[in-house]
Every structure is written in structure tokens, then in C-alpha cells.
Design a protein around this motif. Structure first.
Motif, mmCIF file in Angstrom:
data_model
loop_
_atom_site.group_PDB
_atom_site.id
_atom_site.type_symbol
_atom_site.label_atom_id
_atom_site.label_comp_id
_atom_site.label_asym_id
_atom_site.label_seq_id
_atom_site.Cartn_x
_atom_site.Cartn_y
_atom_site.Cartn_z
ATOM 1 N N SER A 290 0.847 -1.155 -0.011
ATOM 2 C CA SER A 290 0.045 -0.036 -0.007
ATOM 3 C C SER A 290 0.855 1.256 -0.005
ATOM 4 N N GLU A 291 1.858 1.227 0.759
ATOM 5 C CA GLU A 291 2.838 2.552 0.837
ATOM 6 C C GLU A 291 3.563 2.576 -0.587
ATOM 7 N N ASN A 292 3.833 1.491 -1.186
ATOM 8 C CA ASN A 292 4.505 1.630 -2.622
ATOM 9 C C ASN A 292 3.440 2.382 -3.442
ATOM 10 N N LEU A 293 2.328 1.810 -3.554
ATOM 11 C CA LEU A 293 1.153 2.322 -4.519
ATOM 12 C C LEU A 293 0.939 3.965 -4.240
ATOM 13 N N ALA A 294 0.635 3.999 -2.732
ATOM 14 C CA ALA A 294 0.632 5.558 -2.373
ATOM 15 C C ALA A 294 1.863 6.423 -2.877
ATOM 16 N N THR A 295 2.829 6.280 -2.754
ATOM 17 C CA THR A 295 3.897 6.818 -3.219
ATOM 18 C C THR A 295 3.853 6.794 -4.658
ATOM 19 N N LEU A 296 3.676 5.778 -5.581
ATOM 20 C CA LEU A 296 3.776 5.933 -6.932
ATOM 21 C C LEU A 296 2.592 6.970 -7.419
ATOM 22 N N SER A 297 1.535 6.955 -6.483
ATOM 23 C CA SER A 297 0.261 8.010 -6.957
ATOM 24 C C SER A 297 1.112 9.426 -6.921
ATOM 25 N N GLN A 298 1.660 9.706 -5.728
ATOM 26 C CA GLN A 298 1.980 10.846 -5.575
ATOM 27 C C GLN A 298 3.207 11.347 -6.472
ATOM 28 N N VAL A 299 4.042 10.377 -7.053
ATOM 29 C CA VAL A 299 4.988 10.679 -8.181
ATOM 30 C C VAL A 299 4.152 10.931 -9.362
ATOM 31 N N LYS A 300 3.200 10.109 -9.677
ATOM 32 C CA LYS A 300 2.281 10.456 -10.902
ATOM 33 C C LYS A 300 1.651 11.904 -10.872
ATOM 34 N N ALA A 301 1.218 12.150 -9.639
ATOM 35 C CA ALA A 301 0.302 13.753 -9.511
ATOM 36 C C ALA A 301 1.284 14.552 -9.728
ATOM 37 N N SER A 302 2.427 14.443 -9.056
ATOM 38 C CA SER A 302 3.433 15.458 -9.388
ATOM 39 C C SER A 302 3.905 15.905 -10.635
ATOM 40 N N ILE A 303 4.058 14.633 -11.565
ATOM 41 C CA ILE A 303 4.629 14.743 -12.940
ATOM 42 C C ILE A 303 3.152 15.508 -13.734
ATOM 43 N N SER A 304 2.026 15.039 -13.225
ATOM 44 C CA SER A 304 0.933 15.746 -14.050
ATOM 45 C C SER A 304 0.743 17.087 -13.948
ATOM 46 N N MET A 305 0.885 17.400 -12.533
ATOM 47 C CA MET A 305 0.792 18.942 -12.262
ATOM 48 C C MET A 305 1.967 19.705 -13.030
ATOM 49 N N ALA A 306 3.128 19.091 -12.840
ATOM 50 C CA ALA A 306 4.255 19.814 -13.563
ATOM 51 C C ALA A 306 3.933 20.049 -15.041
ATOM 52 N N GLU A 307 3.377 18.972 -15.733
ATOM 53 C CA GLU A 307 3.153 19.091 -17.262
ATOM 54 C C GLU A 307 2.057 20.110 -17.185
ATOM 55 N N THR A 308 0.950 20.006 -16.432
ATOM 56 C CA THR A 308 -0.168 20.821 -16.619
ATOM 57 C C THR A 308 0.108 22.434 -16.534
ATOM 58 N N THR A 309 1.000 22.725 -15.373
ATOM 59 C CA THR A 309 1.506 24.189 -15.191
ATOM 60 C C THR A 309 2.506 24.586 -16.340
ATOM 61 N N SER A 310 3.082 23.648 -17.029
ATOM 62 C CA SER A 310 4.121 24.001 -18.268
ATOM 63 C C SER A 310 3.582 24.250 -19.401
ATOM 64 N N THR A 311 2.219 23.758 -19.703
ATOM 65 C CA THR A 311 1.599 23.831 -20.767
ATOM 66 C C THR A 311 1.010 25.094 -21.137
ATOM 67 N N PRO A 312 1.408 25.817 -22.320
ATOM 68 C CA PRO A 312 0.820 27.282 -22.449
ATOM 69 C C PRO A 312 -0.669 27.141 -22.735
ATOM 70 N N VAL A 313 -1.172 28.311 -22.522
ATOM 71 C CA VAL A 313 -2.561 28.252 -22.657
ATOM 72 C C VAL A 313 -2.972 29.211 -23.813
ATOM 73 N N ASP A 314 -3.781 28.823 -24.466
ATOM 74 C CA ASP A 314 -4.031 29.904 -25.484
ATOM 75 C C ASP A 314 -5.174 31.103 -25.103
#
Length: 314
Positions: A290-314
Motif C-alpha cells: 500500500s505504501e508503494n502504491l501511495a508513493t507511486l500515486s504521489q509521483v504520478k500526480a506531481s508529474i501531471s501537475m508539472a506538465e499541466t503548469t508548463s503547458t501554454p494556455v491559448d
């Protein structure tokens, strides 16, 4: 079990897939190698298309060394990363996340023809393996044992098994020099199986796969303690001390931005209990999974957030 490890060994260095996409590169501990190869094989069979995963072993230290050079996405590690390894990796921007993938019990083994070594204490192992040891025969270790020279088959200094056994369990700075080292645990197994007066150590899975060719030596944590044999039960309940240890993979955070890496690591951690057991180790318990999967979810969320904030908005 032997056939499983043979299949895994044949998978060494094989690149799955073709085309222009870079493979996911896994390297490091020969102890963790069977778990990661089991993950590679199972993942390749489970997904459509042919994902590109390579799995190799150059010891835990060798895996971290390649990681620091930017050559590896996932390090198989039979010990925690050293501070200097983390410092060098992170100085280059190669951040990682650690996941627990199993539990091992380093197994001290002798040839089956050796019927007199019924147990060894940690103090005896310290005297036997310390640098400059004058113990060269079985009689030197115990006056009731034969006056026959001991042959040593052990991991090399790049191995996490070496680090755990020599530095952590035995509290030695270095191992004796008159040994026959190898980064390949199968070489150590074959050496002991073919040498009546041999002694060596390696990961539990390699003993389990070769029980008909080796004999595991029970270990006393102190001279007056009961000897404890390496077994699934004693590793699981923590009584096989101080030679029990956790096994890890270290995954490069940047590599998780690539779908094939994220999908492979997710599959690995979703199935890690079965994969560790298949490889001959004690699987992570439910809390650790469970700790593995919780950590993995945090990593994925962090990557998703970083990609969202770096995407230009028209």
C-alpha cells in the motif's frame, strides 16, 4: 524454482521490442535481478505490442554507478543507496523514488558433503571473514572439525550483498582477500556445489533454486543463541537476524514521464507480491504494498501537475 531462474538468466540483456522508442533500462543487484526479470517477462506477456525493457546486473554499486552516468532508469538495489550515491545522482538532477519489492535472507552455504558445520555464529563469521584472518582450515574455526583448507566463494565489492554481509551484519571494514569473488550468484553457487571444502554467501533465492546442490548453514546471532536457518518463515517473522534485509528498486523520476516506464513500474508494483514469491523471496506485506502504491500515486500526480503548469494556455 531452478527452471524459473534459468529462464530469467536467459532473459539477461535481451531487449524487448523494436522501433525508435528508447528502452527502459534496469540494472544493479543480482539479488533483485530475478524479481525484475519476472516483472519484465510478465509485463511483456500482459500488454499489447512489445514494450522495450532491458534487465541486467552489475551489482548494486554498479547499478548506481550507471544511474549516476545517466545510463539507467531503474536501479535494482539489495541495500539502501549510500549518501554519496544520492549526492552524486541528485547533483546531476537525477532524482529518484524508492520502492520496496521484497525481503531477503543472505544465505551462508556449504557443499552438501560437508556434514560437520551444523551452525555458525556471527562471531565465527567475523573471525572467518575479517581482513587478515589467519583461519584457513575448518579446524582453525573449530578444533572438532577436519584439518581441511576452506575455499571461499563470495560476491564482489560492488555487490549490495557484500555491503550488507561484510559491513552491516559482520561490522567489518573489509573482507579477507583470499576469496573467489563474482558478480554472478550462479558462479558462486556452482563454485560451492563443486568444492567439498567451500563456503560462501548470496541471496536466498539462489539457495532455494539449488537446494539439491547446496546446504544452508543456520546462524547464531550470539554464541549462546539458538541457530536460525534461512527460511521463508524466519525471514518473514524477522528471526533470521542479522542477515535479513529489504530489497528495493530506485526509479528515476524523469523516466516516469515516459508512458512505457510509468506503465511498467505500475505493473511491477501492482503484481510485486506474486513476482517476489515467484523469484524465491518473501513478498512485501500488505502495508508495504500500500505504501508503494501511495508513493507511486504521489509521483504520478506531481508529474501531471508539472506538465499541466508548463503547458501554454491559448
Amino acid at each position: 524454482m531452478r527452471s524459473t531462474l534459468v529462464v530469467m538468466t536467459l532473459s539477461l540483456g535481451v531487449v524487448s521490442g523494436c522501433g525508435g522508442e528508447l528502452p527502459v533500462v534496469v540494472d544493479g543487484s543480482s539479488t533483485v535481478f530475478p524479481i525484475s526479470v519476472a516483472a519484465q517477462v510478465a509485463y511483456t506477456r500482459a500488454v499489447e505490442g512489445v514494450p522495450k525493457i532491458t534487465v541486467d546486473y552489475h551489482g548494486t554499486g554498479g547499478g548506481f554507478g550507471r544511474y549516476i552516468e545517466g545510463e539507467v532508469d531503474i536501479v535494482n538495489a539489495s541495500r539502501p543507496a549510500k549518501a554519496i550515491e544520492q549526492e552524486k545522482a541528485w547533483a546531476r538532477g537525477f532524482l529518484w523514488t524508492r520502492y520496496l519489492v521484497g525481503h531477503d535472507g543472505i544465505t551462508v552455504a556449504v557443499n552438501p558433503a560437508n556434514t560437520f558445520v551444523d551452525a555458525l555464529s556471527i562471531a565465527q563469521l567475523q573471525a572467518l571473514f575479517e581482513r587478515g584472518s589467519t583461519i584457513t582450515t575448518w579446524r582453525d574455526l573449530n578444533p572438532e572439525w577436519p584439518d581441511q583448507p576452506i575455499s571461499f566463494y563470495t560476491p564482489d565489492p560492488d555487490s549490495g550483498t557484500y555491503d550488507t554481509f561484510v559491513h552491516e551484519a559482520l561490522d567489518l571494514s573489509e573482507q579477507r582477500e583470499d576469496i573467489q569473488p563474482s558478480a554472478d550468484d550462479n558462479v558462486l553457487v556452482n563454485g560451492i556445489a563443486g568444492d567439498v571444502n567451500s563456503l560462501g554467501y548470496f541471496g536466498f533465492a539462489y539457495y532455494m533454486a539449488n537446494q539439491d546442490r547446496l546446504r544452508a548453514v543456520p546462524i547464531r546471532k550470539s554464541d549462546d543463541a539458538e541457530p536460525i536457518a534461512p527460511l521463508i518463515e524466519t525471514i518473514y517473522d524477522g528471526s533470521y537476524v542479522p542477515l535479513s534485509r529489504p530489497l528495493f528498486i530506485y526509479v528515476k523520476d524523469e523516466a516516469m514521464k515516459r508512458p512505457v516506464t510509468a506503465e511498467f513500474v505500475t505493473f511491477y508494483l501492482d503484481h510485486v507480491a506474486k513476482l517476489a514469491e515467484q523469484a524465491g523471496y518473501v513478498p512485501p506485506n500488505s502495508q508495504e504494498r500500500s505504501e508503494n502504491l501511495a508513493t507511486l500515486s504521489q509521483v504520478k500526480a506531481s508529474i501531471s501537475m508539472a506538465e499541466t503548469t508548463s503547458t501554454p494556455v491559448d
